[in-house]
Enzyme design. Sequence first.
Site, PDB file in Angstrom:
ATOM      1  N   ARG A 108       0.823  -1.210   0.000  1.00 20.61           N
ATOM      2  CA  ARG A 108       0.000   0.000   0.000  1.00 20.61           C
ATOM      3  C   ARG A 108       0.859   1.263   0.000  1.00 20.61           C
ATOM      4  NH1 ARG A 108      -2.956   2.241  -2.571  1.00 20.61           N
ATOM      5  NH2 ARG A 108      -4.054   0.257  -2.659  1.00 20.61           N
ATOM      6  N   LYS A 141       1.101  24.932  -4.242  1.00 19.87           N
ATOM      7  CA  LYS A 141      -0.028  24.248  -3.604  1.00 19.87           C
ATOM      8  C   LYS A 141       0.225  22.744  -3.641  1.00 19.87           C
ATOM      9  CE  LYS A 141      -3.213  27.968  -4.794  1.00 19.87           C
ATOM     10  NZ  LYS A 141      -4.367  28.403  -5.597  1.00 19.87           N
ATOM     11  N   LYS A 173       3.128  40.568  -4.271  1.00 18.37           N
ATOM     12  CA  LYS A 173       1.674  40.600  -4.260  1.00 18.37           C
ATOM     13  C   LYS A 173       1.207  41.909  -3.624  1.00 18.37           C
ATOM     14  CE  LYS A 173       1.319  35.555  -3.920  1.00 18.37           C
ATOM     15  NZ  LYS A 173       0.223  35.115  -4.797  1.00 18.37           N
ATOM     16  N   GLU A 202       2.673  40.426  -9.382  1.00 14.98           N
ATOM     17  CA  GLU A 202       1.260  40.092  -9.573  1.00 14.98           C
ATOM     18  C   GLU A 202       0.434  41.367  -9.572  1.00 14.98           C
ATOM     19  OE1 GLU A 202      -0.666  36.791  -7.295  1.00 14.98           O
ATOM     20  OE2 GLU A 202      -1.909  38.432  -6.520  1.00 14.98           O
ATOM     21  N   ASP A 223      -3.605  38.276 -12.546  1.00 15.54           N
ATOM     22  CA  ASP A 223      -4.348  37.426 -11.611  1.00 15.54           C
ATOM     23  C   ASP A 223      -5.850  37.664 -11.725  1.00 15.54           C
ATOM     24  OD1 ASP A 223      -4.544  35.509  -9.508  1.00 15.54           O
ATOM     25  OD2 ASP A 223      -4.915  37.153  -8.108  1.00 15.54           O
TER      26      ASP A 223
END
Length: 287
Positions: A108, A141, A173, A202, A223
């Site tokens: 597994r 992410k 940002k 951004e 963005d």
Amino acid sequence: MIRGYTEPITKIETKDFDALVSLALAEDLPEGDITTDSLFTKDETCSANLVAREFGVLCGTQVIECLISKTKSNLLWHQSLQDGAKLQRGSLIGRFEGSLANLLKMERILLNFIQYLSGISTNACKVKDLYPNLLILDTRKTLPGYRKLAKYAVYIGGGANHRIHLSDMAMLKDNHIHKAGSIENAVAFIRTKNPGKKIELEIDGLFQLEEAIRSKPDIILLDNFNEADTTTAINKIKSEAPEVRIECSGGITPEKLQFLSKFSDIGVSMGYLTHTVKFLDIGLDLV
């Protein structure tokens, strides 16, 4: 062409996943395997094939030898396909020979690593095959601890790596711009303190575009722009600052790429590549 803003993850080594494998073994076998230890002896042997059960791109096979070593198994691994191989239903990835009990104990964990990473590679491959004129970029992410593995999987599937970590390049940002007082100040501060490092800026709307172009970052990120504003911004940047790279982001899924594909030589960052992952169906079949 290098597929990435900085040095991409083109390979992985044992040190990149050794701790994860140790954690997985401690998590799954804190006091052995009750079922296997009750039914099988250490002397029972087997052959087993690692087989693909659907189309995909193989990734993560380096983990196998690490697992064998850490479980002190007498298993032999005969690999037939390497990372990056295009899999069809029934493709033989490789064959195990040796202790049946040891193989069952690590099955597994082995599948979790390879199915997950192959799922990411398959995601990247499908998107890149549909839109070859776009630079398909990953994001940060990723699951904690899996950053390098996940970005390697994106690269193996044909995608590109954005920055690997916060030390890699600067990304300005709105909060950073607010602190600096203006876009031009923010870019200038970063460039002065970190010469040689790439700077990505951004912006949230066309109202910032003129100042963004004047500041001359390496990359301008649009963005959550709508289609009309995206077209205006891309045309203006290409006309007035052709040396600046362009990237689009903001909840982008494969379905939203059709519009962006009419532009060439732009980047599209997609958290989708790593956070919306279906494990690729790969099985371990006893012979």
